[in-house]
Design an enzyme around this catalytic site. Structure first.
Site, PDB file in Angstrom:
ATOM      1  N   LYS A  32       0.860  -1.181   0.000  1.00 31.18           N
ATOM      2  CA  LYS A  32       0.000   0.000   0.000  1.00 31.18           C
ATOM      3  C   LYS A  32       0.895   1.228   0.000  1.00 31.18           C
ATOM      4  CE  LYS A  32      -1.647   2.837   2.950  1.00 31.18           C
ATOM      5  NZ  LYS A  32      -1.632   4.029   2.119  1.00 31.18           N
ATOM      6  N   GLY A  61       6.688   5.464   8.185  1.00 33.46           N
ATOM      7  CA  GLY A  61       5.892   6.692   8.196  1.00 33.46           C
ATOM      8  C   GLY A  61       6.115   7.431   9.501  1.00 33.46           C
ATOM      9  N   SER A  62       5.151   8.238   9.881  1.00 32.17           N
ATOM     10  CA  SER A  62       5.339   9.083  11.061  1.00 32.17           C
ATOM     11  C   SER A  62       5.137   8.275  12.353  1.00 32.17           C
ATOM     12  CB  SER A  62       4.349  10.244  11.017  1.00 32.17           C
ATOM     13  OG  SER A  62       3.042   9.734  11.066  1.00 32.17           O
ATOM     14  N   THR A  67       1.367   7.886  13.205  1.00 25.97           N
ATOM     15  CA  THR A  67       0.670   6.819  12.484  1.00 25.97           C
ATOM     16  C   THR A  67       1.181   5.456  12.941  1.00 25.97           C
ATOM     17  OG1 THR A  67       0.523   8.306  10.590  1.00 25.97           O
ATOM     18  CG2 THR A  67      -0.053   6.024  10.190  1.00 25.97           C
ATOM     19  N   GLY A  68       2.474   5.351  13.249  1.00 24.04           N
ATOM     20  CA  GLY A  68       3.055   4.094  13.715  1.00 24.04           C
ATOM     21  C   GLY A  68       2.320   3.564  14.945  1.00 24.04           C
ATOM     22  N   GLU A  85       9.190   1.767  11.057  1.00 22.55           N
ATOM     23  CA  GLU A  85      10.300   2.696  10.790  1.00 22.55           C
ATOM     24  C   GLU A  85       9.687   4.081  10.826  1.00 22.55           C
ATOM     25  OE1 GLU A  85      13.386   1.921  10.591  1.00 22.55           O
ATOM     26  OE2 GLU A  85      13.292  -0.237  10.322  1.00 22.55           O
ATOM     27  N   CYS A  88      13.875  10.822   6.613  1.00 25.38           N
ATOM     28  CA  CYS A  88      13.753  10.486   8.028  1.00 25.38           C
ATOM     29  C   CYS A  88      15.077  10.682   8.745  1.00 25.38           C
ATOM     30  CB  CYS A  88      13.263   9.054   8.171  1.00 25.38           C
ATOM     31  SG  CYS A  88      14.272   7.861   7.288  1.00 25.38           S
ATOM     32  N   GLU A 132      10.216  17.351  14.444  1.00 26.86           N
ATOM     33  CA  GLU A 132      10.755  16.955  13.147  1.00 26.86           C
ATOM     34  C   GLU A 132      10.087  17.831  12.084  1.00 26.86           C
ATOM     35  OE1 GLU A 132       9.203  13.271  11.458  1.00 26.86           O
ATOM     36  OE2 GLU A 132      11.136  12.869  10.532  1.00 26.86           O
TER      37      GLU A 132
END
Ligand code: NAD
Length: 475
Positions: free
Chosen positions: A171, A222-223, A226-227, A244, A278, A377
């Protein structure tokens, strides 16, 4: 009216369509580049079902054959680099040279990863008994990827997963699905149907993936925010997860460096891909004795950088990839202005037609440690320079963050650099180097930057379950 291309999903070896559509926007022009399907739950079910069926036979395929397939995929990607790079610029915004580099680096990663084999470790081998540890694939892996490296990051997942004998449903980010749709289509001539499926959709698709009972493992990039949701979503079905996540990486510049050498390197460590990396250097700690000289040299270097549409010859930095991120970065700069912080370089020219998500290179001069530009960030071209005096003081400030992805130390004194690097609470640390990874290195965020490992033998093994096999030799 312009004819807008349409790219279908790929499920079970074939183009796969659905009723609803998503638009993909070129961030440099704000024009629609292409439309893609917006998958329903039933479409996801079809992709998972296809991957489940494919897993039964793919897991039995010998490792050498899986390795050959990955090398063939690398060849197909390399053969189509021109077409893929232009598509990548159109959807992501990065300069054409950087897009080609991302695609060719992805092909190199495939080739090198394909040299790795799952180990069999013999723990005991006596006349009485043999004990060995083998590694079995997990099943269907869902790869969920972001928009900053829309080819390298998903391929990193797909390749390790299929090498280990799993099948994959990818995805991609709804902002940047196009180049991977093409690559997945290319892969269908190489891999059996269902080994590598791709489904596109917006942010509602992610939760459907993490909760899906037919998926065994989630590999997410991702962020951090969201993780957390991914881990929660995966818990009911006890899926394995690799996360990650975000970073707020520090670079320490000691006062013995050669500024002519180090300033350009730090600039690109911070601003490559417009800061949307990142593991970019996001806080630069510069030692007292050279602070002003370093700051002025960095500003001078920044002033001659060309920002614009990635397809324009000579452009070195493109736009921010999408509007929400553009608004977030602008808000961070606005906050810094409201706090009365000092900007070093505020006059970089931007494309003049008013279109596109362009933000000037923004360097902030020694803000307080608790300023948002230091603690958050940015994921954009915003960089705080921070003055420090002693090694003990700086390492404490560097580690005073919830993140722990990467970091760097810059010095002519390798021993002192190494001593500082070893004290970083982060998954990758460089001395006189930045952004350097190889497919054999484990890449893993410490603290809130992640869980699990991507890359290296450690990363390959994360796509497997260990199995201890005990054989008593006398019946
Ligand atoms: P994001 O977290 O918004 O989205 C990442 C992916 O997750 C996208 O495909 C998105 O559609 C999907 N998603 C969104 N909501 C979801 C949900 N509830 N469940 C499951 N999936 C969902 O991140 P982004 O804005 O695309 O990327 C930027 C972030 O990614 C930055 O924080 C950056 O540091 C991080 N990043 C980390 C690494 C790494 O390797 N550690 C690499 C690149 C980017």
């Amino acid at each position: 009216m312009k004819n807008i291309p349409y790219l279908p999903m790929i499920v079970d070896g074939r183009p796969y369509d659905t009723d609803q559509r998503l638009q993909v926007i070129n961030p440099a022009t704000e024009d629609v580049v292409a439309v893609v399907p917006r998958a329903t739950r039933e479409d996801l079910d079809a992709a998972v079902e296809s991957s489940r069926i494919a897993f039964a036979s793919w897991r039995m395929v010998p490792m050498e054959v899986r390795q050959q397939a990955v090398v063939a995929l690398a060849d197909a990607i390399t053969d189509h680099v021109e077409m893929l790079a232009k598509l990548l610029v159109a959807e992501q915004g990065k300069p054409l040279a950087d897009a080609k580099e991302e695609i060719l680096n992805s092909a190199i990663m495939c080739r090198l990863a394909a040299t790795m084999t799952l180990p069999v470790t013999v723990l005991e081998d006596t006349s009485e008994r043999r004990v060995e540890v083998r590694h079995l694939p997990l099943g269907v892996v869902a790869a969920i990827s972001p928009w900053n490296f829309p080819v390298f990051l998903p391929l990193w997942k797909v390749v390790y997963a299929i090498l280990a004998g799993n099948t994959v449903v990818l995805k991609p980010s709804p902002y940047t699905p196009l180049t991977m749709l093409k690559i997945c289509a290319l892969a269908q001539g190489i891999l059996p149907p269902g080994v590598f499926n791709i489904v596109t959709g917006d942010d509602e698709l992610g939760p459907w993936v993490t909760e899906h009972p037919g998926i065994d493992r989630i590999s997410f990039t991702g962020s951090t925010a969201t993780g957390r949701k991914v881990m929660a979503g995966a818990s009911a079905t006890l899926k394995r997860v690799t996360l990650e996540l975000g970073g707020n990486d520090a670079a320490i510049v000691l006062d013995d460096v050669d500024l002519d050498v180090v300033v350009p390197r730090i600039f690109w460590a911070a601003f490559s891909n417009n800061g949307q990396i990142c593991m970019a250097a996001k806080r630069i700690y510069v030692q007292d004795g050279i602070y002003e000289r370093f700051r002025d040299a960095l500003a001078a270097y920044a002033r001659q950088i060309r920002i614009g549409d990635g397809m324009t010859e000579g452009v070195q930095l493109g736009p921010i990839q999408n509007r929400p991120q553009y608004e977030r970065v602008k808000a961070l700069i606005e906050d810094a202005k409201m706090q009365g912080l000092t900007f070093v370089n505020w006059d970089a020219p931007l494309p003049s037609d008013g279109k596109g998500y362009f933000i000037p290179i923004t360097i902030v001069d020694n803000p307080p440690d608790d300023a948002r530009v230091v603690t958050e960030e940015a994921f954009g071209p915003v960089l705080p320079l921070l003055r420090f005096t002693t090694d003990e003081e700086v390492i404490e400030r560097v580690n005073d963050t919830a993140y722990g992805l990467a970091g760097s130390v810059w010095t002519k004194d390798i021993q002192r650099g190494r001593a500082l690097a070893e004290k970083f609470e982060a998954g990758v640390v460089w001395v006189n180097e930045a952004l350097y990874l190889t497919p054999f290195m484990p890449f893993c965020g410490h603290k809130d930057s992640g869980i699990g490992v991507e890359g290296g033998m450690e990363g390959l093994l994360e796509y497997t379950n260990p199995q201890s096999l005990v054989i008593r030799k006398s019946a």
